[in-house]
Motif scaffolding. Structure first.
Motif, mmCIF file in Angstrom:
data_model
loop_
_atom_site.group_PDB
_atom_site.id
_atom_site.type_symbol
_atom_site.label_atom_id
_atom_site.label_comp_id
_atom_site.label_asym_id
_atom_site.label_seq_id
_atom_site.Cartn_x
_atom_site.Cartn_y
_atom_site.Cartn_z
ATOM 1 N N SER A 267 -19.303 -23.327 -104.649
ATOM 2 C CA SER A 267 -18.340 -24.349 -105.064
ATOM 3 C C SER A 267 -17.066 -23.650 -105.533
ATOM 4 O O SER A 267 -16.799 -23.546 -106.728
ATOM 5 N N LYS A 268 -16.275 -23.171 -104.572
ATOM 6 C CA LYS A 268 -15.133 -22.329 -104.913
ATOM 7 C C LYS A 268 -14.105 -23.053 -105.764
ATOM 8 O O LYS A 268 -13.487 -22.451 -106.644
ATOM 9 N N GLN A 269 -13.906 -24.338 -105.521
ATOM 10 C CA GLN A 269 -12.913 -25.053 -106.307
ATOM 11 C C GLN A 269 -13.334 -25.125 -107.765
ATOM 12 O O GLN A 269 -12.500 -24.998 -108.671
ATOM 13 N N SER A 270 -14.645 -25.297 -108.016
ATOM 14 C CA SER A 270 -15.135 -25.344 -109.393
ATOM 15 C C SER A 270 -14.958 -23.993 -110.071
ATOM 16 O O SER A 270 -14.593 -23.912 -111.246
ATOM 17 N N VAL A 271 -15.227 -22.916 -109.333
ATOM 18 C CA VAL A 271 -15.036 -21.577 -109.888
ATOM 19 C C VAL A 271 -13.552 -21.347 -110.160
ATOM 20 O O VAL A 271 -13.169 -20.783 -111.198
ATOM 21 N N ALA A 272 -12.711 -21.782 -109.227
ATOM 22 C CA ALA A 272 -11.262 -21.639 -109.419
ATOM 23 C C ALA A 272 -10.805 -22.394 -110.662
ATOM 24 O O ALA A 272 -9.953 -21.906 -111.417
ATOM 25 N N ASP A 273 -11.359 -23.582 -110.882
ATOM 26 C CA ASP A 273 -10.999 -24.357 -112.072
ATOM 27 C C ASP A 273 -11.385 -23.614 -113.342
ATOM 28 O O ASP A 273 -10.653 -23.616 -114.336
ATOM 29 N N LEU A 274 -12.560 -22.953 -113.297
ATOM 30 C CA LEU A 274 -12.997 -22.178 -114.464
ATOM 31 C C LEU A 274 -12.033 -21.018 -114.719
ATOM 32 O O LEU A 274 -11.587 -20.798 -115.850
ATOM 33 N N LEU A 275 -11.712 -20.265 -113.666
ATOM 34 C CA LEU A 275 -10.807 -19.138 -113.825
ATOM 35 C C LEU A 275 -9.424 -19.606 -114.266
ATOM 36 O O LEU A 275 -8.724 -18.898 -114.997
ATOM 37 N N ASP A 276 -9.042 -20.793 -113.819
ATOM 38 C CA ASP A 276 -7.735 -21.316 -114.178
ATOM 39 C C ASP A 276 -7.601 -21.483 -115.686
ATOM 40 O O ASP A 276 -6.502 -21.416 -116.233
#
Length: 347
Positions: A267-276
């Motif tokens: 779930s790359k978008q979810s991981v990206a949201d976390l890193l964001d």
């Protein structure tokens, strides 16, 4: 449950706690009193050490899988260790050189970011992740080429020489000259603007009635620009490398946790949201286990650091994802150094 200050522990408890955490991080296995007694420097019997371990367990800092088993740090204990006891070790000259080689390799920035994520994964034995800077290319030319009665190929040429193609729908019966007029209008009037600026400019001109385009050509201009606006929002912004590093000999008894972790990484978008969420941090951030909702079930840790351009603006985030028994003292400064190196690449 909030972490208690390290000063709440006496010197003996702090030392035993430190040795227990470091032993667990090194081996991935619970640490017993006999192991700690044999570590040297404590001058305590296994029975005395067991008593202290029991106290630390009562404080929620350590846990035992079985009554007679050794202890391992809880997420609360790891947080206390990371915040109050960890002595970081700077990356070695070899590690710094390996990171800088990947960052400075020639080619597109995405290739350098992928290579950086891969080398960070190799060095940390975790999954390496990099958030790609959100690019807003400047337009040099846009050409609309007819494909069928209701479709056209939009060819966008960026000021940096990049070329991208998209298929756009066009109204049935559109006059052949309308495609050329729309293409010429964009190239002549919007060249040199970013995509965002182009969309705003054309919208303002159309709304004010100053546009010389007829209704059909105006619609084509909006369609041609909109296709990139929509695509940019959907474009993956995360590079993940080294998921295989998450499968080692210590995971064979905990395959369900690893399965959940790998699903989370998909779930790359979810991981990206976390890193964001690390974008506004002044320094490297550490998320341990349930401290982040995404990896709560898999019990994983995330170490993330923002990287900046020459003007100090945060343009992305780099980090690693791995088990909670990460070697934080080694990996945290490694991620921080990688972020600094990426900042030089972005300029």
């Amino acid at each position: 449950m909030a972490s208690l200050p390290i000063t709440e522990l006496n010197a003996r408890a702090r030392e035993i706690f430190r040795l227990a955490v470091e032993g667990y991080i090194a081996s991935g296995q619970p640490v017993g009193s006999r192991t700690l007694a044999g570590a040297g420097g404590l001058n305590l019997s296994p029975a005395s050490i067991r008593s202290v371990l029991h106290e630390l367990e009562g404080l929620g800092l350590l846990a035992a899988q079985h009554t007679s088993a050794g202890r391992m740090p809880t997420e609360l204990g790891l947080r206390l260790f990371v915040d109050g006891m960890m002595q970081v070790a700077e990356p070695t000259a070899e590690e710094r050189a390996a990171i800088e080689r990947q960052v400075t390799q020639p080619g597109p920035i995405e290739a350098a970011l992928a290579a950086t994520s891969a080398i960070l994964s190799d060095l940390s034995a975790c999954a390496g992740v990099v958030m790609v800077p959100r690019r807003d290319p400047r337009l040099a030319q846009l050409q609309l080429v007819p494909l069928a009665r209701d479709r056209a190929l939009a060819v966008l040429v960026g000021a940096d020489g990049s070329v991208e193609n998209r298929v756009v729908e066009v109204p049935l019966g559109i006059a052949p000259g309308a495609l050329e007029q729309a293409s010429n209008y964009i190239s002549a009037h919007l060249g040199g603007r970013t995509l965002t600026e182009a969309v705003q400019a054309i919208a303002a001109e159309i709304a004010s009635g100053r546009s010389a385009l007829d209704a059909a050509s105006r619609d084509l201009v909006e369609r041609g620009l909109a296709v990139w606006s929509e695509d940019a929002a959907r474009r993956p912004v995360l590079i993940v490398r080294g998921q295989a590093n998450l499968l080692d000999e210590t995971t064979l008894t905990d395959l369900e946790r690893v399965r959940l972790l790998l699903e989370d990484l998909e779930s790359k978008q979810s991981v990206a949201d976390l890193l964001d969420s690390a974008r506004e941090a002044e320094a490297t951030r550490i998320f341990i286990g349930a401290e982040n909702r995404l990896f709560a079930l898999s019990g994983s840790s995330v170490i993330a650091s923002p990287y900046r351009d020459r003007d100090g603006r945060v343009v992305g985030v780099v980090g690693v994802i791995g088990p909670t028994r990460l070697n934080y003292a080694r990996v945290v400064p490694m991620v921080d150094f990688t972020a600094q190196s990426l900042g030089k690449l972005i300029g």
